[in-house]
Design an enzyme around this catalytic site. Structure first.
Site, PDB file in Angstrom:
ATOM      1  N   ARG A  49       0.813  -1.220   0.000  1.00 48.16           N
ATOM      2  CA  ARG A  49       0.000   0.000   0.000  1.00 48.16           C
ATOM      3  C   ARG A  49       0.846   1.270   0.000  1.00 48.16           C
ATOM      4  O   ARG A  49       0.459   2.284  -0.543  1.00 48.16           O
ATOM      5  CB  ARG A  49      -0.943   0.004   1.206  1.00 48.16           C
ATOM      6  CG  ARG A  49      -2.169  -0.840   0.939  1.00 48.16           C
ATOM      7  CD  ARG A  49      -2.992  -0.981   2.172  1.00 48.16           C
ATOM      8  NE  ARG A  49      -2.219  -1.652   3.206  1.00 48.16           N
ATOM      9  CZ  ARG A  49      -2.748  -2.447   4.126  1.00 48.16           C
ATOM     10  NH1 ARG A  49      -4.036  -2.657   4.166  1.00 48.16           N
ATOM     11  NH2 ARG A  49      -1.994  -3.024   5.021  1.00 48.16           N
ATOM     12  N   LYS A 160       2.145 -18.572   6.343  1.00 43.80           N
ATOM     13  CA  LYS A 160       1.273 -18.853   7.466  1.00 43.80           C
ATOM     14  C   LYS A 160       0.842 -17.542   8.135  1.00 43.80           C
ATOM     15  O   LYS A 160       1.515 -16.546   7.897  1.00 43.80           O
ATOM     16  CB  LYS A 160       1.981 -19.763   8.473  1.00 43.80           C
ATOM     17  CG  LYS A 160       3.160 -19.097   9.192  1.00 43.80           C
ATOM     18  CD  LYS A 160       3.670 -19.976  10.272  1.00 43.80           C
ATOM     19  CE  LYS A 160       3.134 -19.570  11.612  1.00 43.80           C
ATOM     20  NZ  LYS A 160       3.964 -18.615  12.330  1.00 43.80           N
ATOM     21  N   ASP A 189       5.899 -23.591   4.801  1.00 44.50           N
ATOM     22  CA  ASP A 189       6.229 -23.758   6.217  1.00 44.50           C
ATOM     23  C   ASP A 189       7.748 -23.741   6.252  1.00 44.50           C
ATOM     24  O   ASP A 189       8.393 -24.686   5.789  1.00 44.50           O
ATOM     25  CB  ASP A 189       5.695 -25.090   6.753  1.00 44.50           C
ATOM     26  CG  ASP A 189       5.977 -25.256   8.236  1.00 44.50           C
ATOM     27  OD1 ASP A 189       7.093 -24.883   8.676  1.00 44.50           O
ATOM     28  OD2 ASP A 189       5.103 -25.741   8.961  1.00 44.50           O
ATOM     29  N   HIS A 190       8.321 -22.665   6.768  1.00 44.82           N
ATOM     30  CA  HIS A 190       9.769 -22.511   6.576  1.00 44.82           C
ATOM     31  C   HIS A 190      10.572 -23.616   7.276  1.00 44.82           C
ATOM     32  O   HIS A 190      11.717 -23.853   6.934  1.00 44.82           O
ATOM     33  CB  HIS A 190      10.248 -21.105   6.957  1.00 44.82           C
ATOM     34  CG  HIS A 190      10.406 -20.872   8.423  1.00 44.82           C
ATOM     35  ND1 HIS A 190       9.350 -20.602   9.252  1.00 44.82           N
ATOM     36  CD2 HIS A 190      11.493 -20.844   9.214  1.00 44.82           C
ATOM     37  CE1 HIS A 190       9.791 -20.425  10.487  1.00 44.82           C
ATOM     38  NE2 HIS A 190      11.100 -20.567  10.499  1.00 44.82           N
ATOM     39  N   GLU A 228      12.335 -21.080  22.501  1.00 44.24           N
ATOM     40  CA  GLU A 228      12.889 -19.783  22.100  1.00 44.24           C
ATOM     41  C   GLU A 228      13.148 -18.943  23.343  1.00 44.24           C
ATOM     42  O   GLU A 228      12.400 -19.038  24.326  1.00 44.24           O
ATOM     43  CB  GLU A 228      11.907 -19.051  21.186  1.00 44.24           C
ATOM     44  CG  GLU A 228      11.666 -19.792  19.889  1.00 44.24           C
ATOM     45  CD  GLU A 228      10.756 -19.021  18.956  1.00 44.24           C
ATOM     46  OE1 GLU A 228      11.278 -18.331  18.077  1.00 44.24           O
ATOM     47  OE2 GLU A 228       9.535 -19.102  19.125  1.00 44.24           O
ATOM     48  N   HIS A 252       4.777 -25.886  12.207  1.00 42.57           N
ATOM     49  CA  HIS A 252       6.160 -26.378  12.278  1.00 42.57           C
ATOM     50  C   HIS A 252       6.280 -27.693  13.048  1.00 42.57           C
ATOM     51  O   HIS A 252       6.937 -28.632  12.601  1.00 42.57           O
ATOM     52  CB  HIS A 252       7.069 -25.347  12.954  1.00 42.57           C
ATOM     53  CG  HIS A 252       6.932 -23.958  12.400  1.00 42.57           C
ATOM     54  ND1 HIS A 252       6.762 -23.713  11.067  1.00 42.57           N
ATOM     55  CD2 HIS A 252       6.960 -22.735  12.998  1.00 42.57           C
ATOM     56  CE1 HIS A 252       6.685 -22.403  10.869  1.00 42.57           C
ATOM     57  NE2 HIS A 252       6.801 -21.794  12.028  1.00 42.57           N
TER      58      HIS A 252
HETATM   59  C1  BG6 Z   1       7.497 -18.409  13.125  1.00 40.58           C
HETATM   60  C2  BG6 Z   1       6.695 -17.986  14.321  1.00 40.58           C
HETATM   61  O1  BG6 Z   1       6.680 -19.134  12.226  1.00 40.58           O
HETATM   62  O2  BG6 Z   1       8.583 -19.223  13.534  1.00 40.58           O
HETATM   63  C3  BG6 Z   1       7.573 -17.257  15.308  1.00 40.58           C
HETATM   64  O3  BG6 Z   1       5.615 -17.143  13.924  1.00 40.58           O
HETATM   65  C4  BG6 Z   1       8.798 -18.074  15.647  1.00 40.58           C
HETATM   66  O4  BG6 Z   1       6.850 -16.946  16.490  1.00 40.58           O
HETATM   67  C5  BG6 Z   1       9.504 -18.564  14.390  1.00 40.58           C
HETATM   68  O5  BG6 Z   1       9.686 -17.261  16.403  1.00 40.58           O
HETATM   69  C6  BG6 Z   1      10.608 -19.545  14.718  1.00 40.58           C
HETATM   70  O6  BG6 Z   1      11.355 -19.825  13.577  1.00 40.58           O
HETATM   71  P1  BG6 Z   1      12.901 -20.264  13.683  1.00 40.58           P
HETATM   72  O7  BG6 Z   1      13.279 -20.563  12.269  1.00 40.58           O
HETATM   73  O8  BG6 Z   1      13.629 -19.109  14.277  1.00 40.58           O
HETATM   74  O9  BG6 Z   1      12.923 -21.462  14.580  1.00 40.58           O
END
Ligand code: BG6
Length: 517
Positions: A49, A160, A189-190, A228, A252
């Site tokens: 935007r 996501k 989904d990374h 985390e 994940h």
């Molecule tokens: C994301 C979440 O999909 O994954 C975050 O929204 C999270 O909350 C993150 O911190 C964690 O990814 P990674 O690759 O740092 O383990």
């Protein structure tokens, strides 16, 4: 394996001025381009935007690369090369629900196709908040962009959260399928882009020694932890409507569990692999409301310090409701109803502001049927063997077992066999987004989530969410202000999470390669 040749493509990034584009997507595209993994005729069109000219957006992109492109590698930023890369980026401002803006976008896309030899291949990346996924896809179709006028392919990558619960995920799938075929849709989904997650597959199906023991006869239980150390920070607005279960488990963690527990696929193609993941997820027990307290634990972090840094309690975080019951920690004892895993619990656990940043899978094996005895004829108290898959950081795999201590007595001591990615393969690995974007350009959907996969994962997660909701309502009815167990930042979550395993005679393996008792 040699890769297929990479087609020319125009990548349109929706949400181009947002955090994800700046931190992850532009750096990933830069790295792919630098490695010559992308065609030289690559074009990128940012869409958002905010009103920027092409020139100003290129400067913004340059800034993002200066800040983020070398974060992981620690290299020095290469400004001259960054400049060469950003020269391929254009920008188009517009709203996400404005027909005229999408007509202008279609015109821009056609112009770029004509000018830059993109072969009419279009990859639309939805890096926006989820509330505009529906309007973007609908408007794309209305503007004639669901198919390429120039005869190439058209694909969508969707970030996501894909839905908020089962119903909304279904509605989103149906909506997408009104305009796009399933094989055009790449739900990202990374975690599936992480090398170590993909290695679960190779470890299990590329080696003969693990297959015979990967089942209820030898495995006592499995623990999957994604911990985390950071709190919610600036993401209160998003997080308070999400929580740990939706943010981490539905996607994940269920993916990591599916790869760890699935049956061998009949082939290496996307369909065969995703079929088996879906089968596994369908075998996950749907939790009944009356079992929610026994099988799951929620928690919220309080104020405190982590690594000497002060952190605000979750309820004091900006944009978080003062009486929020959103969980920043969840532990869940998952049962899998199939022949391989019957009776083997999978304990999933994730949380913010915990003691360590790590993701790992611990396969905890059963003890021998009879224990060795010591000189006094007492059975030795030996711990279970554990195969620890260290997904991140310090990526690797450790097998712990017991060995006889040198000396005249029968005494055992815990030792380990260790595989480290860095030692074996060197430090450099592609970031998750690089691999996934490349796969989408190649049309390989193996590492993306299929519509039925997303729905079955939501089905199981929604059952748990409904159970929590019912418990909260009951508590309110009884006049007990519902509140979640609290935990201190830097801890391993609420004590109830330890009790969850203690009740089963087990304990969490907390970042301790040689385990406890
Ligand atoms: C994301 C979440 O999909 O994954 C975050 O929204 C999270 O909350 C993150 O911190 C964690 O990814 P990674 O690759 O740092 O383990």
């Amino acid at each position: 394996m040699p890769r297929k040749s990479i087609p020319s493509v125009l990548i349109v990034i929706f949400g181009a001025s947002g955090d994800l584009a700046r931190r992850k997507l532009l750096p990933a595209l830069y790295h792919l381009w630098r490695e010559e993994a992308l065609p030289r005729s690559l074009r990128i069109l940012g869409y958002a935007r905010t009103e920027y000219s092409d020139v100003v957006y290129r400067e913004e992109a340059l800034k993002s690369l200066m800040e983020h492109a070398t974060e992981a590698s620690g290299e020095k930023p290469d400004k001259a090369n960054f400049r060469r890369f950003v020269a391929q980026i254009d920008y188009q401002a517009g709203a996400y629900d404005d027909e005229a803006a999408f007509a202008a976008l279609a015109k821009r896309v056609a112009d770029i196709d004509a000018e830059h030899n993109t072969a009419g291949n279009h990859l639309f990346y939805l890096a926006t908040p989820p509330n505009v996924f529906m309007s973007i896809t609908e408007k794309l179709a209305q503007a004639g962009l669901a198919e390429s006028a120039a005869g190439g392919w058209t694909r969508l990558i969707i970030e996501k959260p894909f839905g908020h619960d089962l119903e909304s995920a279904r509605a989103l799938n149906q909506h997408l399928h009104n305009f796009f075929a399933e094989d055009q849709v790449f739900r990202i989904d990374h975690y599936l882009g992480k090398e170590t997650v993909q290695n679960i597959f190779v470890l299990r199906f590329g080696n003969g020694i693990f297959e015979p023991i990967w089942n209820r006869n030898y495995v006592d239980h499995v623990q999957i932890t994604v911990a985390e150390t950071l709190g919610i920070g600036e993401r209160g607005g998003y997080y308070d409507r999400s929580g740990a279960l939706r943010d981490m488990v539905q996607n994940h963690m269920m993916q990591v569990m599916a790869l760890t527990a699935m049956e061998p696929p009949v082939g290496m193609d996307a369909k065969s692999i995703r079929d088996q993941k879906v089968n596994l997820l369908r075998s996950v027990q749907r939790i009944a409301p009356e079992d929610v307290d026994r099988l799951s634990v929620r928690g919220q972090y309080t104020g405190g310090t982590i690594d000497g840094k002060k952190i605000k309690g979750y309820l004091k975080t900006p944009e978080v409701e003062a009486d929020s019951t959103t969980e920043t920690f969840v532990a869940w004892r998952v049962g899998i109803d199939n022949w391989r895993w019957q009776g083997v619990p999978f304990y999933l656990r994730t949380g913010k502001a915990l003691a360590n940043k790590l993701t790992e899978v611990n396969i905890v094996f059963r003890k021998p049927p009879l224990m060795l005895v010591d000189e006094g004829a007492n059975p030795l108290q030996l711990p279970n063997n554990v195969l620890k898959l260290r997904i991140q950081p310090d990526e690797g795999i450790t097998l712990t077992f017991d060995a006889k201590k040198p000396g005249p007595l029968v005494e055992a001591e815990r030792v380990s066999m260790d595989f480290s990615y860095v030692k074996a393969f060197g430090a450099q690995r592609a970031e998750a987004y690089e691999r996934l974007i490349l796969d989408a350009i190649l049309g390989d959907s193996t590492l993306f989530i299929r519509h039925d996969e997303v729905e079955v994962a939501w089905d199981r997660v929604t059952a748990l969410l409904d159970g929590w909701e019912a418990a909260d309502q009951q508590a309110r009815k009884e006049g007990n202000a519902e509140h979640l167990p609290q935990y201190k930042p830097g801890s391993w979550g609420p004590a109830a999470a330890d009790d969850l395993l203690k009740r089963d005679g087990r304990y969490w393996r907390n970042n301790d390669n040689l385990g406890g008792a």
